[in-house]
Design an enzyme around this catalytic site. Structure first.
Site, PDB file in Angstrom:
ATOM      1  N   ILE A  97     -12.880   2.183  60.579  1.00  0.00           N
ATOM      2  CA  ILE A  97     -14.272   3.027  60.002  1.00  0.00           C
ATOM      3  C   ILE A  97     -14.339   2.050  58.736  1.00  0.00           C
ATOM      4  O   ILE A  97     -13.633   2.455  57.709  1.00  0.00           O
ATOM      5  CB  ILE A  97     -13.996   4.438  59.756  1.00  0.00           C
ATOM      6  CG1 ILE A  97     -13.748   5.102  61.141  1.00  0.00           C
ATOM      7  CG2 ILE A  97     -15.583   4.800  59.120  1.00  0.00           C
ATOM      8  CD1 ILE A  97     -13.940   6.697  60.887  1.00  0.00           C
ATOM      9  N   TYR A  98     -15.090   1.295  58.968  1.00  0.00           N
ATOM     10  CA  TYR A  98     -15.518   0.318  57.750  1.00  0.00           C
ATOM     11  C   TYR A  98     -17.085   0.827  57.214  1.00  0.00           C
ATOM     12  O   TYR A  98     -17.854   0.567  57.950  1.00  0.00           O
ATOM     13  CB  TYR A  98     -15.491  -1.117  58.033  1.00  0.00           C
ATOM     14  CG  TYR A  98     -13.903  -1.543  57.981  1.00  0.00           C
ATOM     15  CD1 TYR A  98     -13.074  -0.749  58.042  1.00  0.00           C
ATOM     16  CD2 TYR A  98     -13.936  -2.958  58.550  1.00  0.00           C
ATOM     17  CE1 TYR A  98     -11.796  -1.452  57.887  1.00  0.00           C
ATOM     18  CE2 TYR A  98     -12.673  -3.509  58.605  1.00  0.00           C
ATOM     19  CZ  TYR A  98     -11.394  -2.655  58.406  1.00  0.00           C
ATOM     20  OH  TYR A  98     -10.253  -3.358  58.469  1.00  0.00           O
ATOM     21  N   GLY A 109     -19.591   7.219  56.612  1.00  0.00           N
ATOM     22  CA  GLY A 109     -18.226   7.258  57.228  1.00  0.00           C
ATOM     23  C   GLY A 109     -18.085   8.592  58.259  1.00  0.00           C
ATOM     24  O   GLY A 109     -17.565   8.455  59.026  1.00  0.00           O
ATOM     25  N   ASN A 136      -4.547   4.303  49.847  1.00  0.00           N
ATOM     26  CA  ASN A 136      -6.178   4.310  49.911  1.00  0.00           C
ATOM     27  C   ASN A 136      -6.553   5.607  50.013  1.00  0.00           C
ATOM     28  O   ASN A 136      -6.758   6.234  51.051  1.00  0.00           O
ATOM     29  CB  ASN A 136      -6.728   3.381  51.395  1.00  0.00           C
ATOM     30  CG  ASN A 136      -8.009   3.447  51.392  1.00  0.00           C
ATOM     31  OD1 ASN A 136      -8.939   3.983  50.839  1.00  0.00           O
ATOM     32  ND2 ASN A 136      -8.537   2.544  52.423  1.00  0.00           N
ATOM     33  N   TYR A 143      -9.704  11.693  55.944  1.00  0.00           N
ATOM     34  CA  TYR A 143      -9.027  12.044  56.973  1.00  0.00           C
ATOM     35  C   TYR A 143      -8.466  13.588  56.947  1.00  0.00           C
ATOM     36  O   TYR A 143      -8.677  14.030  57.995  1.00  0.00           O
ATOM     37  CB  TYR A 143      -8.024  10.844  57.586  1.00  0.00           C
ATOM     38  CG  TYR A 143      -8.889   9.602  57.900  1.00  0.00           C
ATOM     39  CD1 TYR A 143      -9.645   9.534  59.021  1.00  0.00           C
ATOM     40  CD2 TYR A 143      -8.481   8.247  57.311  1.00  0.00           C
ATOM     41  CE1 TYR A 143     -10.243   8.514  59.423  1.00  0.00           C
ATOM     42  CE2 TYR A 143      -9.279   7.246  57.595  1.00  0.00           C
ATOM     43  CZ  TYR A 143     -10.046   7.343  58.627  1.00  0.00           C
ATOM     44  OH  TYR A 143     -10.903   5.954  58.961  1.00  0.00           O
TER      45      TYR A 143
END
Length: 174
Positions: A97-98, A109, A136, A143
């Site tokens: 997911i960029y 996102g 990150n 998430y």
């Protein structure tokens, strides 16, 4: 901000995926890695041959987030043998997911994640999984907020640097 729409990508979108992928990976990871390692990774991971092969794989799914006619991010999902590790028929991998840095904090996102969830449900998958770099924190928080839990880790090589990715999964209610 104009509204963002998510469209399924095809081989005609190869250059868009290459460009967004290179830009977003560089924006996210350049500060933490050598220039040489980044250059090699970007050339190899986003080569025309590699992206074309991935786009033509029936077990991989690409979606691009568009703000008007500008691509602002993309999603890559893998099922079956296209998955990078688990290759469990009951799972769907979120490989990428960029989102462009210019659109962080604007729910792009989340829209891409919602598309991943919708795809997993339509494919009747039991769970979603992914790997995310342990440093990150922005992605880890995203998430976790979406119900993912750590279940292991693996090594991700960038040049000579071995980095640890946390493996995360979310069980889906059928």
């Amino acid at each position: 901000m104009a509204s963002v729409i998510i469209n399924k990508a095809s081989t005609e979108d190869l250059e868009t995926i290459q460009n967004v992928g290179r830009q977003t990976f560089h924006e996210t990871f350049a500060e933490s890695n050598s220039e040489e390692a980044m250059k090699i990774y970007l050339e190899e991971s986003f080569s025309t041959e590699k992206i074309k092969s991935e786009l033509n794989n029936p077990d991989s799914y690409f979606f691009i987030a568009w703000e008007e006619d500008i691509p602002v991010g993309y999603l890559k999902l893998n099922s079956g043998q296209a998955q990078t590790e688990l290759q469990d028929d009951t799972s769907l991998e979120i490989e990428r997911i960029y989102v462009k840095k210019s659109h962080h904090g604007q729910k792009v996102g989340q829209l891409l994640y919602d598309k991943a969830l919708e795809t997993a449900q339509s494919l009747k998958k039991g769970y979603l999984w992914l790997g995310v770099w342990e440093q990150n924190l922005r992605a880890l928080n995203f998430y976790r907020k979406n119900g993912f839990e750590v279940f292991g880790n693996h090594t991700f090589r960038l040049g000579d640097d071995e980095q640890t990715d946390l493996m995360m999964k979310k069980t889906l209610v059928q």
